[in-house]
Design a protein around this motif. Structure first.
Motif, PDB file in Angstrom:
ATOM      1  N   VAL A 195       0.827  -1.213   0.000  1.00 35.33           N
ATOM      2  CA  VAL A 195       0.000   0.000   0.000  1.00 35.33           C
ATOM      3  C   VAL A 195       0.861   1.262   0.000  1.00 35.33           C
ATOM      4  O   VAL A 195       0.539   2.241  -0.707  1.00 35.33           O
ATOM      5  N   PHE A 196       1.951   1.275   0.741  1.00 35.83           N
ATOM      6  CA  PHE A 196       2.781   2.481   0.754  1.00 35.83           C
ATOM      7  C   PHE A 196       3.547   2.647  -0.562  1.00 35.83           C
ATOM      8  O   PHE A 196       3.778   3.786  -1.000  1.00 35.83           O
ATOM      9  N   ALA A 197       3.934   1.559  -1.198  1.00 39.78           N
ATOM     10  CA  ALA A 197       4.612   1.678  -2.487  1.00 39.78           C
ATOM     11  C   ALA A 197       3.648   2.190  -3.557  1.00 39.78           C
ATOM     12  O   ALA A 197       4.022   3.036  -4.388  1.00 39.78           O
TER      13      ALA A 197
ATOM     14  N   ILE B 179      12.219   9.251   1.018  1.00 39.13           N
ATOM     15  CA  ILE B 179      13.235   8.223   1.259  1.00 39.13           C
ATOM     16  C   ILE B 179      13.756   7.671  -0.060  1.00 39.13           C
ATOM     17  O   ILE B 179      14.965   7.519  -0.266  1.00 39.13           O
ATOM     18  N   GLY B 180      12.853   7.357  -0.973  1.00 36.00           N
ATOM     19  CA  GLY B 180      13.280   6.780  -2.241  1.00 36.00           C
ATOM     20  C   GLY B 180      13.845   7.795  -3.210  1.00 36.00           C
ATOM     21  O   GLY B 180      14.742   7.474  -3.986  1.00 36.00           O
TER      22      GLY B 180
ATOM     23  N   SER C 129      10.534   5.260  -5.541  1.00 38.55           N
ATOM     24  CA  SER C 129       9.236   5.261  -4.861  1.00 38.55           C
ATOM     25  C   SER C 129       8.934   3.889  -4.275  1.00 38.55           C
ATOM     26  O   SER C 129       8.443   3.778  -3.141  1.00 38.55           O
ATOM     27  N   VAL C 130       9.210   2.834  -5.039  1.00 33.44           N
ATOM     28  CA  VAL C 130       8.984   1.476  -4.529  1.00 33.44           C
ATOM     29  C   VAL C 130       9.919   1.185  -3.361  1.00 33.44           C
ATOM     30  O   VAL C 130       9.489   0.662  -2.313  1.00 33.44           O
ATOM     31  N   LEU C 131      11.206   1.521  -3.518  1.00 36.56           N
ATOM     32  CA  LEU C 131      12.156   1.290  -2.430  1.00 36.56           C
ATOM     33  C   LEU C 131      11.787   2.102  -1.201  1.00 36.56           C
ATOM     34  O   LEU C 131      11.862   1.608  -0.071  1.00 36.56           O
ATOM     35  N   GLY C 132      11.393   3.360  -1.402  1.00 34.70           N
ATOM     36  CA  GLY C 132      11.007   4.191  -0.270  1.00 34.70           C
ATOM     37  C   GLY C 132       9.784   3.666   0.441  1.00 34.70           C
ATOM     38  O   GLY C 132       9.723   3.671   1.678  1.00 34.70           O
ATOM     39  N   GLY C 133       8.785   3.186  -0.319  1.00 41.04           N
ATOM     40  CA  GLY C 133       7.610   2.603   0.313  1.00 41.04           C
ATOM     41  C   GLY C 133       7.960   1.374   1.129  1.00 41.04           C
ATOM     42  O   GLY C 133       7.442   1.172   2.237  1.00 41.04           O
ATOM     43  N   ALA C 134       8.858   0.533   0.598  1.00 40.27           N
ATOM     44  CA  ALA C 134       9.258  -0.678   1.322  1.00 40.27           C
ATOM     45  C   ALA C 134      10.030  -0.340   2.587  1.00 40.27           C
ATOM     46  O   ALA C 134       9.787  -0.912   3.659  1.00 40.27           O
TER      47      ALA C 134
ATOM     48  N   GLN D  32      18.328  13.771  -2.169  1.00 41.73           N
ATOM     49  CA  GLN D  32      18.059  13.165  -3.467  1.00 41.73           C
ATOM     50  C   GLN D  32      17.526  11.750  -3.355  1.00 41.73           C
ATOM     51  O   GLN D  32      17.205  11.122  -4.361  1.00 41.73           O
ATOM     52  N   GLY D  33      17.419  11.191  -2.133  1.00 41.46           N
ATOM     53  CA  GLY D  33      16.850   9.865  -1.944  1.00 41.46           C
ATOM     54  C   GLY D  33      17.891   8.757  -1.932  1.00 41.46           C
ATOM     55  O   GLY D  33      19.096   8.985  -2.032  1.00 41.46           O
ATOM     56  N   MET D  34      17.413   7.523  -1.828  1.00 35.50           N
ATOM     57  CA  MET D  34      18.290   6.374  -1.662  1.00 35.50           C
ATOM     58  C   MET D  34      19.213   6.160  -2.856  1.00 35.50           C
ATOM     59  O   MET D  34      20.364   5.769  -2.689  1.00 35.50           O
TER      60      MET D  34
END
Length: 464
Positions: free
Chosen positions: A57-59, A324-325, A333-338, A413-415
């Motif tokens: 859901v967060f991703a 985060i991502g 976005s997917v990495l940040g959601g995870a 700039q994120g991960m």
């Protein structure tokens, strides 16, 4: 050896490899923590199912927000409003018909669930259209005020007794049926199980029953809820993959290149003859529809929904996941959601349980005063540490705030760092040159990106 290293390097350059590697690390950490806590197989499976659900859901929400902020530069902090419209309209359309007497809960129109999902997404997109029209000429901070105000208007509308229940003419239920949004008491989502209906439609009911039987050999007592949660989590991950594919294709299309041009400099895009207002409205509506679908997927299997679930802090959770991502990156976005789901949302509770299980620290003080006084009078930090550990759930928002401040100062700039964006799905440079290479977005933390331009707009890196 060099060939192997080169192959691994090329594999790591693929975005899918980064996502899979991160998920392996996260699931491995949760399995180890479950072993430390002494979870049974049922407990481990439930833990993984819950983790998968929140990652999904967060991703999905981070990807939808990335279309607004990362692609178009639209500062939307009313995400929960579009989620609420999606699930409430879906419930209104698909809940069973009730008469005017004999039922405590309000009903709906009784239409099939796929129809309800489609109408819920369209309603969220329509709300996005209404919000976007007066906000077209507003700067980013004013657009943020409009969207957060809209989300609170939506929440208080669903809380209102005016729309709690009302009579609706319906020939299938006699003269009238009682429908509504339930007010402050919320809605009972008593339509047929959407996951089982989906499995029947795609013809996988036999495989699902076989999985239930397989899990039943390990978990003898009622394996159905465990399998249901695990399969639903997998479905959510497939939805994440669908969102990712859609946004990747959007970003590589002429439409997506115009969105990136608007993000970088709207005046330049307008000077090139682009109707930037129309592009912004379409982008905003598409993102709102995806947020509405994410709200439906989050809550339609929960059995009930209340308006106060959609408080503004949930929007800021999604923003933290995107930051985060890294804004502008679908993979980020997917990495940040995870990472957000595993570390900041679920992680504090697991950390508390693991520390308590390993060190057996004893009973914590009941209030802040007894926890602080030994630290001041006798320089004994243990009561304060025990109190902090016991209050980690209440301190979760503080932990998120500290993490956000650290990110903005040290890794804005994120991960994945600075990334080169492809401006099109085909090579645009000379054959044999560096610009002629096709593929996904290449990670390069040190090199400056080279924007690529054509008649529709420009690509390039998102600058924070």
């Amino acid at each position: 050896m060099s060939d192997t290293a080169g192959s691994l390097r090329r594999l790591w350059e693929q975005d899918a490899a980064k996502i899979v590697a991160l998920l392996v690390v996260i699931y491995g950490a949760y399995l180890v923590s479950g072993l430390i806590l002494g979870y049974s197989i049922r407990g481990q499976l439930n833990s993984l199912a819950s983790l998968t659900f929140y990652i999904g859901v967060f991703a999905t929400l981070a990807l939808a927000l990335n279309l607004h902020w990362g692609y178009t530069g639209l500062f939307n902090i009313g995400v929960v409003g579009f989620m609420a419209v999606g699930i409430y309209v879906m419930a209104f359309v698909s809940k069973p018909l009730y008469g005017t007497t004999g039922a405590a809960q309000v009903g709906g129109l009784g239409l099939p669930i796929p129809v309800g999902i489609l109408v819920g997404m369209l309603a969220a997109a329509a709300l996005g259209f209404v919000v976007a029209l007066p906000a077209l000429r507003l700067r980013a901070d004013y657009l943020a005020i409009v969207t957060i105000a809209m989300s609170e208007i939506v929440r208080f509308t669903f809380l209102s007794s005016t729309f709690q229940q009302f009579q609706f003419p319906h020939t299938l239920a006699g003269d009238t049926t009682r429908v509504g949004f339930g007010g402050g008491s919320g809605l009972i989502l008593d339509f047929p199980d959407p996951l089982l209906a989906f499995i029947d439609v795609v013809g996988l009911s036999g495989a699902y029953d076989g999985l239930v039987a397989l899990v039943g050999q390990v978990v003898a007592n009622n394996p159905d809820p465990i399998v249901h949660s695990l399969v639903y989590g997998v479905v959510l991950l497939l939805v994440v993959a669908g969102y990712f594919w859609l946004l990747k294709r959007t970003g590589e299309s002429p439409f997506g290149r115009v969105l990136k041009a608007i993000r970088e400099d709207e005046d330049v895009a307008r000077a090139l003859g682009k109707n930037t207002d129309r592009f912004k409205v379409v982008s905003f509506m598409l993102g709102c529809a995806l947020m509405g679908l994410a709200g439906i997927l989050w809550l339609m299997g929960q059995g009930a929904v209340t308006p106060n679930f959609f408080r503004p802090r949930l929007t800021f959770f999604v923003w933290i996941a995107l930051i985060i991502g890294g804004a502008g990156s679908n993979t980020g976005s997917v990495l940040g959601g995870a990472v957000f789901a595993a570390v900041l949302y679920q992680g504090p509770l697991y950390f508390q349980n693991v520390v308590t299980s390993v060190f057996q620290p004893g009973e914590a003080p009941s209030s802040f005063g007894p926890a602080v006084s030994p630290l001041i009078s006798g320089f004994d930090p243990m009561p304060f540490l025990l109190y902090t550990l016991d209050s980690v759930r209440q301190l979760q928002l503080v932990i998120m705030g500290v993490a956000l401040v650290w990110l903005m100062h040290n890794r804005p700039q994120g991960m994945l760092g600075h990334r080169k964006e492809t401006a099109a799905a085909i090579p645009l440079g000379r054959p044999g040159g560096d610009a002629g290479r096709s593929g996904g977005s290449d990670t390069d933390a040190d090199a400056e990106p080279t924007p690529k331009a054509d008649g529709d707009g420009s690509g390039g890196e998102r600058r924070e």
